[in-house]
Design an enzyme around this catalytic site. Structure first.
Site, PDB file in Angstrom:
ATOM      1  CB  THR A 154      -0.953   0.015   1.218  1.00 28.25           C
ATOM      2  OG1 THR A 154      -0.189   0.058   2.415  1.00 28.25           O
ATOM      3  CG2 THR A 154      -1.858  -1.199   1.229  1.00 28.25           C
ATOM      4  CG  ASP A 155      -0.635   4.584  -2.177  1.00 30.51           C
ATOM      5  OD1 ASP A 155      -1.505   4.611  -1.277  1.00 30.51           O
ATOM      6  OD2 ASP A 155      -0.910   4.798  -3.375  1.00 30.51           O
ATOM      7  CE  LYS A 156       1.791  11.295   3.437  1.00 29.94           C
ATOM      8  NZ  LYS A 156       2.584  12.485   3.250  1.00 29.94           N
TER       9      LYS A 156
END
Length: 137
Positions: A15-17
């Site tokens: 996942t990203d930010k």
């Protein structure tokens, strides 16, 4: 037509930010799903390579419809969309299991080449493998 189903659980590192799966990970999911597709049909990448058949990716695409999040359970449906003696195109549909929504779809195109990366005609040079793949369409 044979459609394989591969299950994946989204890991935190994917996942990203924003808390959603980074777009690049879908190609990893596609690779896992394609590998499982090949395995479940009784064909092995490693055996293909021992037989002098390489299967490089020459084109890929993905359309992102909704985001997946950490711990989402995904189902990747995989099938051969197109097969010629020199190439195969796989299609993928990524479904989030909890709501059965298709969240991404894509395809990858692969060429059949020898160890020197010269295109080979699978139908002529490896008839049994070509017929096995053809039976899955």
């Amino acid at each position: 037509m044979y459609i394989n189903e591969t299950k994946v659980v989204v890991r935190y590192a994917e996942t990203d930010k924003m808390g959603i799966v980074h777009h690049s990970n879908y190609y990893i999911y596609f690779e896992e799903a394609r590998t499982q597709f090949i395995k479940k049909t009784g064909i092995s990448y490693s055996q293909m390579e021992k037989d002098g058949i390489m299967f490089p990716l020459v084109e890929s695409n993905c359309r992102y419809l909704q985001g997946a999040k950490y711990e989402d359970k995904l189902l990747i449906k995989t099938w051969i969309k197109e097969l010629t003696p020199v190439k195969a195109k796989f299609n993928y549909s990524v479904i989030r299991e909890n709501d059965q929504k298709e969240i991404a779809k894509g395809s990858t195109l692969h060429a059949f080449v020898n160890n020197n990366f010269k295109i080979i005609n699978l139908k002529k040079n490896h008839t049994e493998l070509f017929e096995k793949l053809q039976s899955l369409i």
